[in-house]
Design a protein around this motif. Sequence first.
Motif, PDB file in Angstrom:
ATOM      1  N   PHE A 229     -50.901 -33.015 -42.148  1.00 34.14           N
ATOM      2  CA  PHE A 229     -51.900 -32.887 -43.212  1.00 34.14           C
ATOM      3  C   PHE A 229     -51.619 -31.657 -44.076  1.00 34.14           C
ATOM      4  O   PHE A 229     -51.686 -31.716 -45.310  1.00 34.14           O
ATOM      5  N   VAL A 230     -51.315 -30.534 -43.432  1.00 36.16           N
ATOM      6  CA  VAL A 230     -51.049 -29.290 -44.162  1.00 36.16           C
ATOM      7  C   VAL A 230     -49.871 -29.468 -45.115  1.00 36.16           C
ATOM      8  O   VAL A 230     -49.922 -29.068 -46.287  1.00 36.16           O
ATOM      9  N   GLU A 231     -48.804 -30.085 -44.607  1.00 38.27           N
ATOM     10  CA  GLU A 231     -47.613 -30.251 -45.445  1.00 38.27           C
ATOM     11  C   GLU A 231     -47.844 -31.273 -46.552  1.00 38.27           C
ATOM     12  O   GLU A 231     -47.323 -31.125 -47.669  1.00 38.27           O
ATOM     13  N   ALA A 232     -48.644 -32.289 -46.282  1.00 38.27           N
ATOM     14  CA  ALA A 232     -48.925 -33.296 -47.311  1.00 38.27           C
ATOM     15  C   ALA A 232     -49.799 -32.737 -48.420  1.00 38.27           C
ATOM     16  O   ALA A 232     -49.678 -33.139 -49.587  1.00 38.27           O
ATOM     17  N   SER A 233     -50.679 -31.822 -48.076  1.00 42.40           N
ATOM     18  CA  SER A 233     -51.618 -31.279 -49.057  1.00 42.40           C
ATOM     19  C   SER A 233     -51.101 -30.023 -49.745  1.00 42.40           C
ATOM     20  O   SER A 233     -51.458 -29.742 -50.889  1.00 42.40           O
ATOM     21  N   GLY A 234     -50.295 -29.232 -49.025  1.00 47.66           N
ATOM     22  CA  GLY A 234     -49.815 -27.963 -49.578  1.00 47.66           C
ATOM     23  C   GLY A 234     -50.761 -26.806 -49.369  1.00 47.66           C
ATOM     24  O   GLY A 234     -50.559 -25.719 -49.915  1.00 47.66           O
ATOM     25  N   ILE A 235     -51.800 -26.973 -48.561  1.00 49.51           N
ATOM     26  CA  ILE A 235     -52.808 -25.939 -48.363  1.00 49.51           C
ATOM     27  C   ILE A 235     -52.261 -24.793 -47.495  1.00 49.51           C
ATOM     28  O   ILE A 235     -51.552 -25.043 -46.512  1.00 49.51           O
ATOM     29  N   PRO A 236     -52.550 -23.533 -47.851  1.00 45.92           N
ATOM     30  CA  PRO A 236     -52.138 -22.413 -46.990  1.00 45.92           C
ATOM     31  C   PRO A 236     -53.036 -22.311 -45.757  1.00 45.92           C
ATOM     32  O   PRO A 236     -54.210 -22.685 -45.801  1.00 45.92           O
ATOM     33  N   VAL A 237     -52.479 -21.786 -44.649  1.00 47.85           N
ATOM     34  CA  VAL A 237     -53.167 -21.756 -43.361  1.00 47.85           C
ATOM     35  C   VAL A 237     -53.267 -20.332 -42.834  1.00 47.85           C
ATOM     36  O   VAL A 237     -52.272 -19.605 -42.773  1.00 47.85           O
TER      37      VAL A 237
END
Length: 550
Positions: A229-237
């Motif tokens: 999900f993180v990689e698909a969205s590009g959101i920082p963690v």
Amino acid sequence: MAQSHPAGTRMTGGQILIRELLERGVDTIFCVPGESYLAALDAIHEAGDRIKLVVCRHEAGAANMAEAWGKLTKRPGVCFVTRGPGACHAAIGVHTAQHDSTPMLLFVGQVPRDQMGRGAFQEVDYPATFGALAKWACQIDDAARIPEFISRAYATALGGRPGPVVIALPEDMLSEAVEAPGQGTEPAAIPGAPALREFQALLATAERPLLVLGGSQWSAQGLADLTRFVEASGIPVTCGFRRQDLFDNRHPQYVGESALGINPRLKARWREADLIVAVGTRLGEIVTDSYTNLDVPLPGPKLVHVLPEASELGRVYQPTLAITADVNAFAKAAAALELEPRWDEWRTSARADYEAWQQPPAVHGPVDMARIVGWLSDTLPDDAILTNGAGNYAIWLHRFFRYKRSGTQLAPTSGAMGYGLPAAIAAGIRHPDRPVICFAGDGCFMMASTELATIVRHRVPVIVVVVNNGAYGTIRMHQERRYPGHVVGTELVNPDFAALAQSYGIGGWRVERTEDFAPAFEAARASGEAALIEIVLPTAELSPTMKLAG
């Protein structure tokens, strides 16, 4: 060979109890023995090699080991202690399990039923004493109801936000024989479609989102789904306090830990964000920097809050979207959303801030803790397990070590001292094929040093790194900030830690210069046995950013 007791035969309460634990896969129990639960100990003896009994030297150590076991296995760690003083000593492990959302069962021997209410020897009202400290505290007065209580205990410890359960066991109840009752049994909330649609819409309109990751009970598959999900969205963690191992710190979308000593640039990004996606974390005091990263009760940015416990949602911050769901189920659903990577500049600049924060600061003495921890981060295999308790020494570990895999960081979000060594023992027993390194300050280590005997007894090859600055460093730091020059109660007198280890038959090294650490550590690892390395750090080095010399 373990004995089998089918329903209908007569069994003691102790036998029924151990049968119930065996049926739920319990294969390791931590304890300090006591006369108040001899019948349970005898049933453990009957179980033979089906249960490994880890006998500890202090109930706090036993409880901390059980709590760490719960973190490692995602199943309740089991601890047995005796009544009164034993239970009070073990309370620290219950407190940590409650704060860290760790499933745990603490069984406490109790006075016989006909002596209750008289102030009998070591008598304590455990439901009253632990009622607010544990998720549930109870007493079993009828051996025939043990399966019922154990079934509820597991459902409580694992359900919603996991936590500890304390169960008092009257001595005569455990030894009483009754007709064996049938065995008990134990039931993950998934996010609904409307909530997922609203979540996707919030992502679509966000310009500066931030994913805050925390909590317990994550599975390997759940974290893999979350990464997709993180990689698909590009959101920082960003990961919460002592949850850094939930997301590979080398990943270009990881931007640092939201915890004590937070990177000032990361703190600023909390205030700059227009959407916070908090998954698994309660957004407590440490993660939010004393509730200053967000406003209370309306946080400022839009907030999506995902937790398995509905009662925690809205407790401090009012979310735009509250999702009551198992974190792994949410991650699976989020990974299935149709998304396109966005927020390139926001994400890459946040990562650059993290990389800059990783650079070692200047030091005033011969030991550079940042470089030592950095060397360990580069040298240890990805599956190495690091444990620690509380103290300023841990700031170097959390800031400069890059965690690569889940299940490699065992540290108390409760801020408990004396945790690192017992946790390392539990980790070494659970994963004998993986390197286990315990970091402890001199004050922290001395609160659990008796468990060196447990290391020797069970031949657990952990490496203990004692950072000795001759002080309760965290308290000294706060003292210098609020009452500069007024030093009281924070100076320590210590033994020769390397010699102390050697007195137990454990290899010991003393390091007084940065360049001496790597050879000592390599020698310790090469031994294949338990080892202790003492690092002598000047008291002036209070933290990576605070020096008394300045």
